[in-house]
Design a protein around this motif. Structure first.
Motif, PDB file in Angstrom:
ATOM      1  N   THR A  41       0.829  -1.213   0.000  1.00 44.62           N
ATOM      2  CA  THR A  41       0.000   0.000   0.000  1.00 44.62           C
ATOM      3  C   THR A  41       0.862   1.260   0.000  1.00 44.62           C
ATOM      4  O   THR A  41       0.327   2.369  -0.039  1.00 44.62           O
ATOM      5  CB  THR A  41      -0.910   0.044   1.249  1.00 44.62           C
ATOM      6  N   ARG A  42       2.192   1.099   0.055  1.00 45.07           N
ATOM      7  CA  ARG A  42       3.020   2.303   0.023  1.00 45.07           C
ATOM      8  C   ARG A  42       3.070   2.839  -1.407  1.00 45.07           C
ATOM      9  O   ARG A  42       2.844   2.129  -2.370  1.00 45.07           O
ATOM     10  CB  ARG A  42       4.412   2.052   0.597  1.00 45.07           C
ATOM     11  N   LYS A  43       3.393   4.125  -1.523  1.00 46.94           N
ATOM     12  CA  LYS A  43       3.449   4.786  -2.839  1.00 46.94           C
ATOM     13  C   LYS A  43       4.668   4.294  -3.607  1.00 46.94           C
ATOM     14  O   LYS A  43       5.711   4.029  -3.016  1.00 46.94           O
ATOM     15  CB  LYS A  43       3.549   6.307  -2.651  1.00 46.94           C
ATOM     16  N   ASN A  50       4.318  -0.635 -11.337  1.00 41.06           N
ATOM     17  CA  ASN A  50       3.268  -1.531 -10.870  1.00 41.06           C
ATOM     18  C   ASN A  50       3.343  -2.849 -11.651  1.00 41.06           C
ATOM     19  O   ASN A  50       3.466  -2.852 -12.874  1.00 41.06           O
ATOM     20  CB  ASN A  50       1.888  -0.875 -11.077  1.00 41.06           C
ATOM     21  N   PHE A  56       0.949  -2.206  -6.589  1.00 39.51           N
ATOM     22  CA  PHE A  56       0.591  -1.087  -5.724  1.00 39.51           C
ATOM     23  C   PHE A  56      -0.930  -0.990  -5.619  1.00 39.51           C
ATOM     24  O   PHE A  56      -1.614  -0.858  -6.643  1.00 39.51           O
ATOM     25  CB  PHE A  56       1.176   0.225  -6.277  1.00 39.51           C
ATOM     26  N   SER A  58      -4.490   0.231  -2.904  1.00 40.24           N
ATOM     27  CA  SER A  58      -4.914   1.104  -1.803  1.00 40.24           C
ATOM     28  C   SER A  58      -5.016   0.290  -0.511  1.00 40.24           C
ATOM     29  O   SER A  58      -5.091  -0.940  -0.530  1.00 40.24           O
ATOM     30  CB  SER A  58      -6.270   1.723  -2.126  1.00 40.24           C
ATOM     31  N   ASN A  80       2.113   1.024   6.466  1.00 40.31           N
ATOM     32  CA  ASN A  80       1.865   0.436   5.146  1.00 40.31           C
ATOM     33  C   ASN A  80       1.868  -1.086   5.207  1.00 40.31           C
ATOM     34  O   ASN A  80       2.638  -1.683   5.962  1.00 40.31           O
ATOM     35  CB  ASN A  80       2.920   0.915   4.136  1.00 40.31           C
TER      36      ASN A  80
END
Lengths: 205, 205
Positions: A41-43, A50, A56, A58, A80
């Motif tokens: 869930t981390r950016k 991806n 990646f 939410s 996260n």
């Protein structure tokens, strides 16, 4: 019926170089097992893609997957989530391909509990070997630091207990060679190959 | 204290090529384990040397060793004894060197009973793989012969049960590579290396 693939788990203490060894391993031309991409869930960081570096998602999507039992293992670090989606692993194993996970020690223990027949490799920090020499070579004013480091090291080594193999990460290429050897020889385990031989001969006993 | 060596046992059905594989293995420059020479009461053949091919002893000497519990394993074939003297194996293991035995299946099972921590490798006949093709490709007039051969093959494969690894002897060099890989990765087993790491760090738990 296709023979189910083998699950290979690489883990070890934080900072040991798991990611570096995994990347070098998958640069080898003769590696024929499948890397299972983690979900987080981390950016994404600069350059991360991806479906290549991570999936990646939410926080809501990740928590939904946990709730539905769709994660083989997961953990939360600093707000996260990180984990391994179960579906991809199972589909790949069912297709007969071996699957490789590179995960943290807590995650590895979750996988061990669910898939005890997997091959669990513990990557060992190289500096452990130098600790004793440092102890001998340095003055007593550093004893506190040394003792603390030794204490941590003993704790890290004791994590090995639940693994099958310990590979020293002294040089990345040595670790890669050893992991490849382990996979090759695990494929020759009687428990894995005897059913194939017998079914080939028409004997299902 | 020196860490005790590892016992490696190569066995398999009669005629599978154990001796050929063993000789090729010990011609490799990087093989660092010790071959344990067998003892026999049969007469040396042309070119065979005492202490190289076998230890040649009299029937009385051999039976004395059996009586005194000095054989790790032994068997009698056509009026002659063949076996492994215990003393040499133990001395070599105690010195920290790994020991390699190439013996018959009955002998291997005697060793397994006494040394379950050893590494047991079963050499598999290559022609098993061709049996099914022959079954499909040939006429029914040969069914009796084929069935008999299949029956023998199933019996041979079932011998695998008590071994750790099965190595197919399709090509001698493949079998040699696989055996070397097995030894290398067995040396990385956590059960073998964890005590070393802990004692290195001064923790004997």
């Amino acid at each position: 019926m296709v023979k189910r693939g083998m699950l290979i788990v690489l883990s070890g203490p934080s900072g040991v170089g798991k990611g570096t060894v995994r990347k070098a391993l998958f640069n080898e031309p003769d590696v024929d097992f499948q890397y299972s991409i983690s979900m987080t869930t981390r950016k994404p960081r600069d350059g991360e893609k991806n479906g290549v570096d991570y999936f990646f998602v939410s926080k809501e999507e990740f928590e939904e997957k946990i709730k539905n039992g769709e994660m083989l293992e997961y953990a939360k670090y600093v707000d996260n989530y990180y984990g391994t989606p179960l579906e991809y692993v199972n589909q790949t194993l069912d297709s007969g391909r071996d699957v490789f996970l590179e995960i943290e020690v807590n995650g590895a223990m979750q996988v061990r509990a669910n898939s005890p027949e997997g091959v669990f490799v513990f990557l060992t920090p190289p500096d452990l070997l130098e600790l004793r020499n440092r102890l001998i070579g340095r003055g007593t004013d550093e004893m506190d630091v040394i003792n603390k480091r030794i204490h941590t090291a003993v704790g890290e080594i004791k994590m090995m207990r639940n693994y099958d193999y310990a590979v020293l990460n002294d040089k990345v290429e040595n670790a890669v060679t050893n992991i490849k050897n382990i996979v090759r020889s695990e494929r020759l385990k009687v428990t894995r190959v005897m059913p194939d031989y017998l079914s080939m001969l028409g004997d299902e006993d």
